[in-house]
Design a protein around this motif. Structure first.
Motif, PDB file in Angstrom:
ATOM      1  N   SER A   1      32.558 -14.298 -32.967  1.00  0.00           N
ATOM      2  CA  SER A   1      33.234 -13.824 -31.761  1.00  0.00           C
ATOM      3  C   SER A   1      32.745 -12.423 -31.423  1.00  0.00           C
ATOM      4  CB  SER A   1      34.745 -13.825 -31.971  1.00  0.00           C
ATOM      5  OG  SER A   1      35.108 -12.911 -32.990  1.00  0.00           O
ATOM      6  N   TYR A   2      33.124 -11.948 -30.265  1.00  0.00           N
ATOM      7  CA  TYR A   2      32.647 -10.622 -29.857  1.00  0.00           C
ATOM      8  C   TYR A   2      33.629  -9.980 -28.893  1.00  0.00           C
ATOM      9  CZ  TYR A   2      31.032 -13.196 -25.704  1.00  0.00           C
ATOM     10  OH  TYR A   2      30.968 -13.982 -24.588  1.00  0.00           O
ATOM     11  N   SER A   3      33.471  -8.684 -28.748  1.00  0.00           N
ATOM     12  CA  SER A   3      34.207  -7.927 -27.742  1.00  0.00           C
ATOM     13  C   SER A   3      33.187  -7.206 -26.875  1.00  0.00           C
ATOM     14  CB  SER A   3      35.149  -6.910 -28.401  1.00  0.00           C
ATOM     15  OG  SER A   3      34.409  -5.976 -29.168  1.00  0.00           O
TER      16      SER A   3
ATOM     17  N   PHE B   1      25.122  -5.943 -33.529  1.00  0.00           N
ATOM     18  CA  PHE B   1      25.574  -6.705 -34.687  1.00  0.00           C
ATOM     19  C   PHE B   1      25.740  -5.751 -35.870  1.00  0.00           C
ATOM     20  CE2 PHE B   1      23.042  -9.439 -31.995  1.00  0.00           C
ATOM     21  CZ  PHE B   1      23.718 -10.638 -31.964  1.00  0.00           C
TER      22      PHE B   1
ATOM     23  N   GLU C   1      27.977  -3.480 -36.686  1.00  0.00           N
ATOM     24  CA  GLU C   1      28.296  -2.072 -36.420  1.00  0.00           C
ATOM     25  C   GLU C   1      29.030  -1.437 -37.604  1.00  0.00           C
ATOM     26  OE1 GLU C   1      27.527  -0.091 -33.698  1.00  0.00           O
ATOM     27  OE2 GLU C   1      26.215  -1.756 -33.221  1.00  0.00           O
TER      28      GLU C   1
ATOM     29  N   GLN D   1      23.253  -3.374 -39.684  1.00  0.00           N
ATOM     30  CA  GLN D   1      23.335  -3.009 -38.270  1.00  0.00           C
ATOM     31  C   GLN D   1      22.021  -3.312 -37.543  1.00  0.00           C
ATOM     32  OE1 GLN D   1      23.907   1.300 -36.296  1.00  0.00           O
ATOM     33  NE2 GLN D   1      25.561   0.718 -37.671  1.00  0.00           N
TER      34      GLN D   1
ATOM     35  N   THR E   1      21.722 -10.916 -37.891  1.00  0.00           N
ATOM     36  CA  THR E   1      22.658 -11.502 -36.926  1.00  0.00           C
ATOM     37  C   THR E   1      23.278 -12.795 -37.427  1.00  0.00           C
ATOM     38  OG1 THR E   1      20.971 -12.839 -35.789  1.00  0.00           O
ATOM     39  CG2 THR E   1      21.265 -10.555 -35.043  1.00  0.00           C
TER      40      THR E   1
ATOM     41  N   ARG F   1      29.701  -6.461 -28.797  1.00  0.00           N
ATOM     42  CA  ARG F   1      29.757  -6.182 -30.221  1.00  0.00           C
ATOM     43  C   ARG F   1      30.257  -7.423 -30.958  1.00  0.00           C
ATOM     44  NH1 ARG F   1      32.498  -0.133 -29.601  1.00  0.00           N
ATOM     45  NH2 ARG F   1      30.878   0.671 -28.205  1.00  0.00           N
ATOM     46  N   TYR F   2      29.374  -7.967 -31.786  1.00  0.00           N
ATOM     47  CA  TYR F   2      29.647  -9.248 -32.440  1.00  0.00           C
ATOM     48  C   TYR F   2      30.343  -9.040 -33.781  1.00  0.00           C
ATOM     49  CZ  TYR F   2      26.396 -11.179 -29.014  1.00  0.00           C
ATOM     50  OH  TYR F   2      25.777 -11.556 -27.847  1.00  0.00           O
ATOM     51  N   ARG F   3      31.307  -9.901 -34.033  1.00  0.00           N
ATOM     52  CA  ARG F   3      31.990  -9.907 -35.327  1.00  0.00           C
ATOM     53  C   ARG F   3      31.317 -10.926 -36.237  1.00  0.00           C
ATOM     54  NH1 ARG F   3      36.073 -10.600 -31.330  1.00  0.00           N
ATOM     55  NH2 ARG F   3      37.081  -8.600 -30.804  1.00  0.00           N
ATOM     56  N   ASP F   4      31.652 -10.858 -37.511  1.00  0.00           N
ATOM     57  CA  ASP F   4      31.012 -11.752 -38.473  1.00  0.00           C
ATOM     58  C   ASP F   4      31.317 -13.216 -38.221  1.00  0.00           C
ATOM     59  OD1 ASP F   4      29.887  -9.589 -39.711  1.00  0.00           O
ATOM     60  OD2 ASP F   4      31.337  -9.492 -41.353  1.00  0.00           O
ATOM     61  N   ASP F   5      32.441 -13.517 -37.574  1.00  0.00           N
ATOM     62  CA  ASP F   5      32.780 -14.922 -37.320  1.00  0.00           C
ATOM     63  C   ASP F   5      32.128 -15.457 -36.049  1.00  0.00           C
ATOM     64  OD1 ASP F   5      34.196 -13.699 -35.304  1.00  0.00           O
ATOM     65  OD2 ASP F   5      36.186 -14.336 -35.989  1.00  0.00           O
TER      66      ASP F   5
END
Length: 502
Positions: free
Chosen positions: A85-87, A208, A210, A216, A255, A79-83
């Motif tokens: 990075s992701y988790s 992307f 979420e 989304q 994205t 799950r990608y963040r706007d910056d």
């Protein structure tokens, strides 16, 4: 006009539900035809999740290992963040198999692969779908259905005992019967596309934006293929370009990445999500299964699974009545399956609401292992029985040992077109053998031994209990040895009368 020989069942629609019903009828020796108005099989991935209960069904039909071979496990979600990075997380709970529930995770198989495996199994049984063959009209009376079919050679008339509409959400059969299809459009429009692309790895499910329905987008590698499935909500009214160039532009916009390139599109669709349930599943000699009877939002992977379970429920009942069982056995199809669809529609809609908020967690509620037919007309048990397992529930698996010393599973005993009767610590011979019923005695000096107590724990049996397990793997009856006349009455109800001496 050509007159065709009569068959017992005409199945209209060769998707997953129609194919499952055809396989079940074929292995029971029931005469049928399976027609499909499209000229070729569906080639999209749409229903890609096979839930644990459906895995048990497909094990019974002899294709589960093949599905595992062409599919795979659900990947980790990234799950990608706007910056940028992701988790990473698993949205699907991972639980270890147990003796009672051997399958605990959904299996990912693109729908076109599932249907291909089903067609191959049907061919092994001596049958195949008739593509480019359309049902154009039918009339019914008390004895059967007269149907008009059209193909590239002209029109033909066929006389059948029963017609089954497995012909999708826009079902011709449902419309011709005048059956209402109430529900609602859920206010969500989405695209789904199977593509070849570069710029994303195939080892995880990329998500992307979420929780933001305007941004989304998800890109999932399709197990067993070189394709990715793109999923995204889209505006309700806008024209959407589903070409490779159009999908690349959508990916770039949502994205924020320039390096994701769609090279080809093998299948794509833009659709409005609906939740609808037919007012009836049966009118006379005509039945509805699958999307013809219910349509769901795709959240939770319930649609295809509910559809094949419809077919699995109906198949053995049609065969039983064709072979002399009471006609009213067919009434239990709608009685049992329509409430299940209503429940699943509610679950799918609830999960869609969660998805819109970015909550993608999925647990046991989607596995369909807890769905059953308690307190219906085919569920019989003695009044004093209590506990977690009742007549109408799914029949658990368990490990046993045969008198010869070999290990086996209850599912091995259940596999096939027959009923199974288990006697726990009973007197052998108390129930007479009959066609279509496999009787097994469990206990010391019997053919089967509950060596590790798994059967007793799973079924909560007392010495002298009998358990009747239906051909679709649900418990029909719990009866004590003191009430064998109730068991005999039940077996007659489902078409399993004793053979009378000549």
């Amino acid at each position: 006009m050509n007159e065709q020989c009569a068959v017992d069942v005409l199945i209209c629609g060769a998707g997953a539900a129609g194919l499952t019903l055809a396989i079940d009828l074929a292995r029971r020796g029931i005469r049928f035809r399976l027609i499909e108005k499209n000229a070729e099989p569906f080639h999209g991935s749409r229903g890609k999740g096979i839930q644990p209960r459906s895995q048990e069904l497909f094990e019974d039909l002899g294709i589960l290992d093949r599905l595992f071979a062409v599919g795979g496990v659900y990947p980790t979600e990234r799950r990608y963040r706007d910056d940028g990075s992701y988790s990473e997380a698993n949205s699907i709970e991972h639980n270890a198999p147990t003796s009672a529930e051997p399958y605990q995770q959904p299996l990912m198989v693109a729908q076109f692969l599932t249907e291909r495996v089903l067609r191959e199994r049907l061919l092994e049984l001596g049958h195949a779908p008739e593509f480019a063959c359309e049902l154009v009209a039918f009339e019914q009376d008390a004895e059967g259905v007269s149907a008009q079919l059209a193909d590239n050679t002209g029109t033909q008339s066929v006389r059948v005992r029963w017609l089954v509409g497995a012909d999708g959400g826009r079902s011709f059969v449902r419309h011709a019967l005048g059956i209402g299809f109430p529900g609602k459009t859920l206010g969500v429009r989405a695209l789904v596309a199977d593509v070849r692309l570069s710029g994303l790895s195939a080892d995880c499910w990329h998500r992307f934006g979420e929780g933001d329905m305007l941004r989304q987008i998800a890109v999932c590698p399709l197990a067993g293929t070189e394709l990715f499935q793109i999923q995204a909500p889209i505006p309700l009214e806008a024209d959407i370009d589903l070409s490779a160039e159009g999908l690349t532009a959508i990916l770039t916009e949502r994205t924020g990445r320039d390096g994701i390139q769609v090279h080809s599109v093998s299948w794509a669709s833009a659709y409005n999500m609906n939740a609808r349930l037919a007012d009836q599943y049966r009118v006379g000699q005509v039945f509805l299964v699958g999307d013809a009877a219910h349509i769901h939002p795709p959240t939770g992977g319930q649609g295809l699974n509910t559809s094949v379970q419809d077919a699995y429920n109906l198949g053995w009942k049609l065969a039983a009545v064709a072979n002399g069982a009471p006609q009213n056995l067919l009434d239990s199809y709608e009685e049992e399956r329509r409430p299940i669809a209503a429940s699943v529609l509610g679950l799918s809609t609830k999960l869609l609401d969660g998805m819109q908020r970015g909550d993608m967690r999925r647990g046991r509620e989607v596995h369909q292992l807890d769905l059953g037919y308690a307190q219906t007309s085919l569920a019989l048990q003695h009044a004093e029985r209590t506990g977690n397992l009742l007549a109408g529930d799914r029949a658990p698996d368990a490990q046993l040992r045969g008198a010869s010393g070999q290990a086996l599973r209850l599912f091995d005993l259940y596999k096939g077109a027959h009923w199974t009767l288990l006697g726990y610590g009973v007197t052998p011979g108390a129930v007479s053998p009959r066609p279509g019923l496999h009787i097994h005695h469990i206990g010391p000096q019997c053919e089967l031994v509950d060596e590790h107590g798994q059967l007793q724990r799973a079924y909560a049996l007392a010495v002298g209990d009998w358990v009747a397990v239906r051909p679709d793997g649900y418990i029909g009856a719990f009866v004590s040895s003191a009430a064998l006349e109730r068991l005999e009455g039940y077996l007659l109800q489902v078409g399993l009368g004793p053979v009378m001496p000549g």
